[in-house]
Motif scaffolding. Structure first.
Motif, PDB file in Angstrom:
ATOM      1  N   ASP A   4       1.100  -1.059   0.033  1.00  0.00           N
ATOM      2  CA  ASP A   4       0.237   0.207   0.326  1.00  0.00           C
ATOM      3  C   ASP A   4       0.712   1.184   0.290  1.00  0.00           C
ATOM      4  O   ASP A   4       0.907   1.317   1.131  1.00  0.00           O
ATOM      5  CB  ASP A   4      -0.944   0.303   1.044  1.00  0.00           C
ATOM      6  CG  ASP A   4      -1.786   1.013   1.134  1.00  0.00           C
ATOM      7  OD1 ASP A   4      -1.948   2.248   0.234  1.00  0.00           O
ATOM      8  OD2 ASP A   4      -2.951   1.362   2.048  1.00  0.00           O
ATOM      9  N   VAL A   5       1.135   1.492  -1.881  1.00  0.00           N
ATOM     10  CA  VAL A   5       2.114   3.069  -1.133  1.00  0.00           C
ATOM     11  C   VAL A   5       1.493   3.895  -0.514  1.00  0.00           C
ATOM     12  O   VAL A   5       2.469   5.064   0.176  1.00  0.00           O
ATOM     13  CB  VAL A   5       2.527   3.520  -2.872  1.00  0.00           C
ATOM     14  CG1 VAL A   5       1.639   3.473  -3.361  1.00  0.00           C
ATOM     15  CG2 VAL A   5       3.382   4.159  -2.528  1.00  0.00           C
ATOM     16  N   ALA A   6       0.736   4.742  -0.258  1.00  0.00           N
ATOM     17  CA  ALA A   6      -0.466   5.846   0.873  1.00  0.00           C
ATOM     18  C   ALA A   6       0.168   5.435   1.955  1.00  0.00           C
ATOM     19  O   ALA A   6       0.294   5.917   2.259  1.00  0.00           O
ATOM     20  CB  ALA A   6      -1.655   5.541   0.242  1.00  0.00           C
ATOM     21  N   LEU A  11       4.812   7.172   6.914  1.00  0.00           N
ATOM     22  CA  LEU A  11       5.438   6.821   7.346  1.00  0.00           C
ATOM     23  C   LEU A  11       6.694   7.867   7.520  1.00  0.00           C
ATOM     24  O   LEU A  11       7.634   7.867   7.754  1.00  0.00           O
ATOM     25  CB  LEU A  11       6.445   5.373   7.047  1.00  0.00           C
ATOM     26  CG  LEU A  11       5.247   4.451   7.310  1.00  0.00           C
ATOM     27  CD1 LEU A  11       5.997   3.029   6.852  1.00  0.00           C
ATOM     28  CD2 LEU A  11       4.625   4.394   8.789  1.00  0.00           C
ATOM     29  N   PHE A  12       6.544   8.799   5.992  1.00  0.00           N
ATOM     30  CA  PHE A  12       7.951   9.318   5.866  1.00  0.00           C
ATOM     31  C   PHE A  12       7.516  11.006   5.575  1.00  0.00           C
ATOM     32  O   PHE A  12       7.364  11.696   5.157  1.00  0.00           O
ATOM     33  CB  PHE A  12       8.701   8.987   4.357  1.00  0.00           C
ATOM     34  CG  PHE A  12       9.077   8.204   4.389  1.00  0.00           C
ATOM     35  CD1 PHE A  12      10.449   7.687   4.159  1.00  0.00           C
ATOM     36  CD2 PHE A  12       8.467   7.183   4.201  1.00  0.00           C
ATOM     37  CE1 PHE A  12      10.868   6.840   3.882  1.00  0.00           C
ATOM     38  CE2 PHE A  12       9.313   6.119   3.300  1.00  0.00           C
ATOM     39  CZ  PHE A  12      10.461   5.263   3.546  1.00  0.00           C
ATOM     40  N   PRO A  13       8.172  11.887   7.289  1.00  0.00           N
ATOM     41  CA  PRO A  13       7.794  13.457   7.437  1.00  0.00           C
ATOM     42  C   PRO A  13       8.245  13.904   5.940  1.00  0.00           C
ATOM     43  O   PRO A  13       7.426  14.716   5.696  1.00  0.00           O
ATOM     44  CB  PRO A  13       8.591  13.471   8.351  1.00  0.00           C
ATOM     45  CG  PRO A  13       8.367  11.765   9.411  1.00  0.00           C
ATOM     46  CD  PRO A  13       8.707  10.954   8.348  1.00  0.00           C
ATOM     47  N   ALA A  14       9.981  13.857   5.266  1.00  0.00           N
ATOM     48  CA  ALA A  14      10.400  14.519   4.719  1.00  0.00           C
ATOM     49  C   ALA A  14       9.312  14.290   3.526  1.00  0.00           C
ATOM     50  O   ALA A  14       9.389  15.962   2.944  1.00  0.00           O
ATOM     51  CB  ALA A  14      11.438  13.886   4.403  1.00  0.00           C
ATOM     52  N   TYR A 299       5.497  -4.396  -7.028  1.00  0.00           N
ATOM     53  CA  TYR A 299       5.169  -2.897  -7.371  1.00  0.00           C
ATOM     54  C   TYR A 299       5.632  -2.302  -8.235  1.00  0.00           C
ATOM     55  O   TYR A 299       5.100  -1.484  -8.783  1.00  0.00           O
ATOM     56  CB  TYR A 299       5.021  -1.944  -6.100  1.00  0.00           C
ATOM     57  CG  TYR A 299       4.297  -1.169  -5.662  1.00  0.00           C
ATOM     58  CD1 TYR A 299       2.871  -0.062  -6.698  1.00  0.00           C
ATOM     59  CD2 TYR A 299       5.348   0.249  -5.957  1.00  0.00           C
ATOM     60  CE1 TYR A 299       3.285   0.601  -6.364  1.00  0.00           C
ATOM     61  CE2 TYR A 299       5.166   1.126  -6.016  1.00  0.00           C
ATOM     62  CZ  TYR A 299       3.756   1.309  -6.227  1.00  0.00           C
ATOM     63  OH  TYR A 299       3.700   3.376  -6.098  1.00  0.00           O
ATOM     64  N   GLN A 300       7.151  -1.676  -7.916  1.00  0.00           N
ATOM     65  CA  GLN A 300       8.344  -1.665  -8.853  1.00  0.00           C
ATOM     66  C   GLN A 300       8.205  -1.615 -10.186  1.00  0.00           C
ATOM     67  O   GLN A 300       8.608  -0.641 -10.381  1.00  0.00           O
ATOM     68  CB  GLN A 300       9.505  -1.562  -8.166  1.00  0.00           C
ATOM     69  CG  GLN A 300       9.269  -1.186  -6.703  1.00  0.00           C
ATOM     70  CD  GLN A 300       9.003   0.539  -6.175  1.00  0.00           C
ATOM     71  OE1 GLN A 300      10.068   1.317  -7.334  1.00  0.00           O
ATOM     72  NE2 GLN A 300       9.659   1.135  -5.120  1.00  0.00           N
ATOM     73  N   ALA A 301       7.757  -2.938  -9.744  1.00  0.00           N
ATOM     74  CA  ALA A 301       8.111  -3.393 -11.717  1.00  0.00           C
ATOM     75  C   ALA A 301       7.214  -2.435 -13.019  1.00  0.00           C
ATOM     76  O   ALA A 301       7.544  -2.554 -13.318  1.00  0.00           O
ATOM     77  CB  ALA A 301       8.216  -4.591 -11.305  1.00  0.00           C
ATOM     78  N   GLY A 302       6.156  -2.813 -12.223  1.00  0.00           N
ATOM     79  CA  GLY A 302       4.591  -2.435 -12.410  1.00  0.00           C
ATOM     80  C   GLY A 302       4.836  -0.522 -12.869  1.00  0.00           C
ATOM     81  O   GLY A 302       4.780  -0.021 -13.850  1.00  0.00           O
ATOM     82  N   TYR A 382       8.554   4.939  -1.773  1.00  0.00           N
ATOM     83  CA  TYR A 382       7.173   5.837  -1.138  1.00  0.00           C
ATOM     84  C   TYR A 382       6.957   6.534  -2.864  1.00  0.00           C
ATOM     85  O   TYR A 382       5.904   7.414  -3.124  1.00  0.00           O
ATOM     86  CB  TYR A 382       7.303   7.213  -0.008  1.00  0.00           C
ATOM     87  CG  TYR A 382       8.430   7.771  -0.823  1.00  0.00           C
ATOM     88  CD1 TYR A 382       8.923   8.237  -1.453  1.00  0.00           C
ATOM     89  CD2 TYR A 382       9.845   7.437   0.354  1.00  0.00           C
ATOM     90  CE1 TYR A 382      10.537   9.115  -1.608  1.00  0.00           C
ATOM     91  CE2 TYR A 382      11.006   7.694   0.492  1.00  0.00           C
ATOM     92  CZ  TYR A 382      11.659   8.427  -1.210  1.00  0.00           C
ATOM     93  OH  TYR A 382      12.199   8.569  -0.512  1.00  0.00           O
ATOM     94  N   THR A 383       7.595   6.266  -4.001  1.00  0.00           N
ATOM     95  CA  THR A 383       6.671   7.046  -4.910  1.00  0.00           C
ATOM     96  C   THR A 383       5.906   6.156  -5.644  1.00  0.00           C
ATOM     97  O   THR A 383       5.844   5.381  -5.989  1.00  0.00           O
ATOM     98  CB  THR A 383       8.022   6.391  -6.538  1.00  0.00           C
ATOM     99  OG1 THR A 383       9.778   6.795  -5.985  1.00  0.00           O
ATOM    100  CG2 THR A 383       7.414   7.348  -8.014  1.00  0.00           C
TER     101      THR A 383
END
Length: 399
Positions: A4-6, A11-14, A299-302, A382-383
């Motif tokens: 779940d990328v959302a 998880l990343f404040p930056a 996920y990244q492959a797609g 997170y992309t």
């Protein structure tokens, strides 16, 4: 598997800075749990190891936890995990230690695909001993590293074959199994730089055929520390020691000075973060890592396929390389525009990317410097597709 990328982005404040961070080749942003682990360790009483009081015992526990976390990540024995400030430093220590026993005419094999961190130390070690450096070349059309050439490159005099698990520049993943088999048949040691592969795929030091494997935690959002992992921990006691303590044993023989305990606490948290990328992953940490990183890989492959397809249809961009097996790092040129100008254009539109002038490494072999350099980007955990599409739109109006 469920990635779940959302949820991961949360998880990343930056990521609240509003930029599209396609700058992961320099290291991913840091998740909150890693920052919290480091700051908590900084506030807690931590002393040097060897004492019987709690602060000293806490230091020993942190080091032990860091070794076990890295061992789980790569499928190794914690007794073979050396901790240090970076993969580059650790590889240099390894090359110095191994090179002490080399003789005139001994050989090392390196590749044009590798980062300088896994090339320069072996070049220096060979130079000191009067040895020879032999180069594995890439296919300039696909950026593949053909495994067949190692049949000719590796000989009875080969001491080390240094090879990347994945290129952080063009994404290529070589056939490690075939290369390692060739090296082992000649009695050579296989040293694998897995820094660019570790964030995106499950690692197994045995299946990869690596005798020694190195990773950098900042590559996946961890702190700036590295680890050198030996498949056979007994090899450590046969190497010259660089430790300050004369009686150092095991991994401590290649560790110099006190450990940065807060950063090691962050290292443990970062491996736990990787293990939880798939919220459906269950079982011991090693199993959760395998499951989660398998989900990341899918996920990244797609996402990468979508990006590459869009870039190839673009009138402006030309993707460098076309490897069949790869991680989501890639480079491209922009027609009629120098790389530095292209990344300035992207920055004006909120996209982080790097310009490589093409003077060193794989890009120098490809002659990229003659056409103004290459734009380098990398996808992160997170992309999302909206960010990829923002990059595509930004490139559409360049020039």
């Amino acid at each position: 598997m469920a990635f779940d990328v959302a949820r991961v982005r949360g998880l990343f404040p930056a990521l609240g800075d509003g930029w599209v961070h396609l700058d992961s080749p320099a290291g991913m942003q840091v998740p909150e749990q890693v920052a919290t682990a480091v700051s908590t360790a900084l506030r807690a009483p931590v002393s040097g190891p060897g004492g019987i009081f709690p602060a000293s015992q806490r230091a020993e526990a942190i080091v032990d936890a860091a070794r076990r976390a890295v061992a789980d990540l790569v499928g190794a024995d914690p007794a073979g995990v050396v901790l240090g400030p970076s993969s580059a430093v650790l590889l240099q220590r390894l090359a110095d230690a191994l090179g002490d026993g080399w003789l005139l005419g001994d050989e090392v094999v390196v590749s044009r695909l590798d980062h300088p961190a896994n090339v320069s130390p072996w070049q220096r070690a060979a130079q000191r001993s009067g040895g020879t450096v032999r180069w594995a070349e890439i296919d300039i059309e696909t950026c593949e590293l053909p495994a067949w050439q190692y049949d000719e490159l590796v000989s009875a005099r080969t001491k080390v074959v240094a090879i990347t698990a994945a290129s952080g520049a063009v994404g290529t993943r070589p056939d490690l199994g075939k290369i390692a088999e060739t090296a082992h048949n000649a009695g050579a040691l296989v040293v694998v730089d897995a820094s660019s592969a570790a964030p995106f795929m499950p690692l197994d030091i045995v299946a990869m055929g690596a005798d020694v494997l190195v990773v950098s935690a900042n590559a996946w959002g961890g702190p700036p520390v590295g680890a050198l992992v030996f498949r056979d921990a007994k090899l450590l006691d046969r190497l010259p020691s660089v430790a300050l303590e004369a009686g150092a044993r095991g991994p401590e023989r290649l560790e110099l000075g006190p450990h940065p305990y807060p950063l090691l606490a962050g290292l443990v948290a970062s491996v736990d973060y990787l293990a939880a990328l798939d919220d459906a992953a269950v079982g011991p940490r090693r199993e959760r890592l395998t499951s989660s990183l398998g989900s990341v890989k899918s996920y990244q492959a797609g996402l990468l396929a979508h990006l590459i397809n869009e870039l190839r249809w673009s009138r402006n961009a030309m993707v460098i390389g076309d490897a069949m097996r790869r991680v989501p790092s890639l480079a491209f040129t922009v027609t009629g525009v120098k790389a530095v100008e292209a990344v300035e254009h992207l920055a004006e539109r909120g996209v982080c990317a790097f310009a490589d002038p093409g003077q060193n490494g794989v890009f120098s072999v490809l002659g990229v410097g003659e056409i103004g350099g290459a734009v380098r980007i990398g996808l992160a955990h997170y992309t999302n597709q909206m960010e990829v599409d923002q990059l595509i739109r930004a490139l559409a109006d360049i020039g």
